[in-house]
Design a protein around this motif. Sequence first.
Motif, PDB file in Angstrom:
ATOM      1  N   ARG A 123       0.832  -1.207   0.000  1.00 21.45           N
ATOM      2  CA  ARG A 123       0.000   0.000   0.000  1.00 21.45           C
ATOM      3  C   ARG A 123       0.865   1.255   0.000  1.00 21.45           C
ATOM      4  NH1 ARG A 123      -0.886   2.981   4.057  1.00 21.45           N
ATOM      5  NH2 ARG A 123      -0.362   1.329   5.564  1.00 21.45           N
ATOM      6  N   ARG A 124       1.914   1.255   0.852  1.00 19.38           N
ATOM      7  CA  ARG A 124       2.794   2.430   0.902  1.00 19.38           C
ATOM      8  C   ARG A 124       3.518   2.630  -0.421  1.00 19.38           C
ATOM      9  NH1 ARG A 124       3.801   0.380   6.169  1.00 19.38           N
ATOM     10  NH2 ARG A 124       5.685  -0.673   5.412  1.00 19.38           N
ATOM     11  N   ALA A 125       3.928   1.531  -1.055  1.00 15.45           N
ATOM     12  CA  ALA A 125       4.628   1.644  -2.336  1.00 15.45           C
ATOM     13  C   ALA A 125       3.724   2.262  -3.391  1.00 15.45           C
ATOM     14  CB  ALA A 125       5.116   0.267  -2.789  1.00 15.45           C
ATOM     15  N   ARG A 130       2.139   7.077  -6.617  1.00 12.90           N
ATOM     16  CA  ARG A 130       1.169   8.104  -7.003  1.00 12.90           C
ATOM     17  C   ARG A 130       1.668   9.495  -6.635  1.00 12.90           C
ATOM     18  NH1 ARG A 130      -2.562   4.109  -5.213  1.00 12.90           N
ATOM     19  NH2 ARG A 130      -2.660   5.051  -3.132  1.00 12.90           N
ATOM     20  N   PHE A 131       2.272   9.609  -5.441  1.00 17.38           N
ATOM     21  CA  PHE A 131       2.759  10.918  -5.013  1.00 17.38           C
ATOM     22  C   PHE A 131       3.922  11.382  -5.893  1.00 17.38           C
ATOM     23  CE2 PHE A 131       5.688  13.458  -2.338  1.00 17.38           C
ATOM     24  CZ  PHE A 131       4.876  14.574  -2.193  1.00 17.38           C
ATOM     25  N   THR A 132       4.833  10.466  -6.218  1.00 18.74           N
ATOM     26  CA  THR A 132       5.958  10.821  -7.074  1.00 18.74           C
ATOM     27  C   THR A 132       5.469  11.296  -8.439  1.00 18.74           C
ATOM     28  OG1 THR A 132       7.443   9.267  -5.968  1.00 18.74           O
ATOM     29  CG2 THR A 132       8.052   9.960  -8.187  1.00 18.74           C
ATOM     30  N   ILE A 154      13.788  13.883 -10.425  1.00 16.13           N
ATOM     31  CA  ILE A 154      13.771  14.868  -9.336  1.00 16.13           C
ATOM     32  C   ILE A 154      12.677  14.522  -8.332  1.00 16.13           C
ATOM     33  CG2 ILE A 154      13.329  17.282  -8.746  1.00 16.13           C
ATOM     34  CD1 ILE A 154      14.507  18.031 -11.489  1.00 16.13           C
ATOM     35  N   ALA A 155      11.508  14.183  -8.842  1.00 17.24           N
ATOM     36  CA  ALA A 155      10.385  13.849  -7.966  1.00 17.24           C
ATOM     37  C   ALA A 155      10.680  12.602  -7.151  1.00 17.24           C
ATOM     38  CB  ALA A 155       9.128  13.645  -8.805  1.00 17.24           C
ATOM     39  N   ALA A 156      11.265  11.594  -7.785  1.00 18.39           N
ATOM     40  CA  ALA A 156      11.567  10.350  -7.070  1.00 18.39           C
ATOM     41  C   ALA A 156      12.574  10.595  -5.961  1.00 18.39           C
ATOM     42  CB  ALA A 156      12.110   9.307  -8.055  1.00 18.39           C
ATOM     43  N   HIS A 157      13.586  11.423  -6.232  1.00 18.10           N
ATOM     44  CA  HIS A 157      14.606  11.710  -5.218  1.00 18.10           C
ATOM     45  C   HIS A 157      14.017  12.523  -4.066  1.00 18.10           C
ATOM     46  CE1 HIS A 157      18.606  12.565  -3.613  1.00 18.10           C
ATOM     47  NE2 HIS A 157      18.216  13.810  -3.476  1.00 18.10           N
ATOM     48  N   ARG A 161      10.294   8.202   1.012  1.00  9.94           N
ATOM     49  CA  ARG A 161       9.690   8.128   2.347  1.00  9.94           C
ATOM     50  C   ARG A 161      10.771   8.034   3.421  1.00  9.94           C
ATOM     51  NH1 ARG A 161       4.514   6.364   4.238  1.00  9.94           N
ATOM     52  NH2 ARG A 161       3.911   5.943   2.069  1.00  9.94           N
ATOM     53  N   GLY A 162      10.663   8.866   4.453  1.00  6.35           N
ATOM     54  CA  GLY A 162      11.602   8.838   5.561  1.00  6.35           C
ATOM     55  C   GLY A 162      12.918   9.529   5.296  1.00  6.35           C
TER      56      GLY A 162
END
Length: 233
Positions: A123-125, A130-132, A154-157, A161-162
Amino acid sequence: MAAPASSPSGTGPVVVQPLKRRHCAECRGGPLPLLVVEDGTPRCLDCADLGHLVFLPRGDTALTRRSREESALSAVVVRFNRRRGRYERQGVLVEEAALARAEQRCLADAEARRRRRVRDARRRAAEDLRFTDAFATEIRRLFPGCPADRAQAIAAHASVRGSGRVGRSAAGRALTEGAVTSAVVASVRHLDTPYDQLLMSGVPRHEARRRIAAMVQTVLRGWRAEGVGREAG
């Protein structure tokens, strides 16, 4: 010696892992691996009536929670982190029999908890993906000339999370223009200017940023202007 007045959970005594050699003010034993501060002075666990408890390191949330539920008396163990300037939790002290009961409870539903962790991870993945994607879309909206693969990188970096990066800040999660722009600027600074080389050569960070500021702005203007040009055409 300074010590937290109460446990992070707000209940029960606090036990400290000292950074320096300390001896018990009552029995003079030591140096102490664990101590309790009473009236500003250190006392060993035996003198503090906690000597019958056993230490459970942090790491297994379910075991820690259940051990404290099973134990009539428990204590939080903390150690001072000088770099962060605060006490941080290291584990708990609980009754040995309570720990044994908690371990049995954990063994009984280990498979169910494992499956739940797998579901939660999936679920978190999915949420992170979606957020990225949303972050990358916002980058492309603000900087239409930014290549799609670069915006995605850039978005992925920024949104790991954390990580504590800008994408995980409150402003980042809200996709504010300031947060998105900060992520883009950071990427440009490291990948499109000699900023890293300046740091490696011993140039102070603020001076290095000053030297490459114009280069960063040139790239950002180019990425913005491409969208303006398309609209004008």
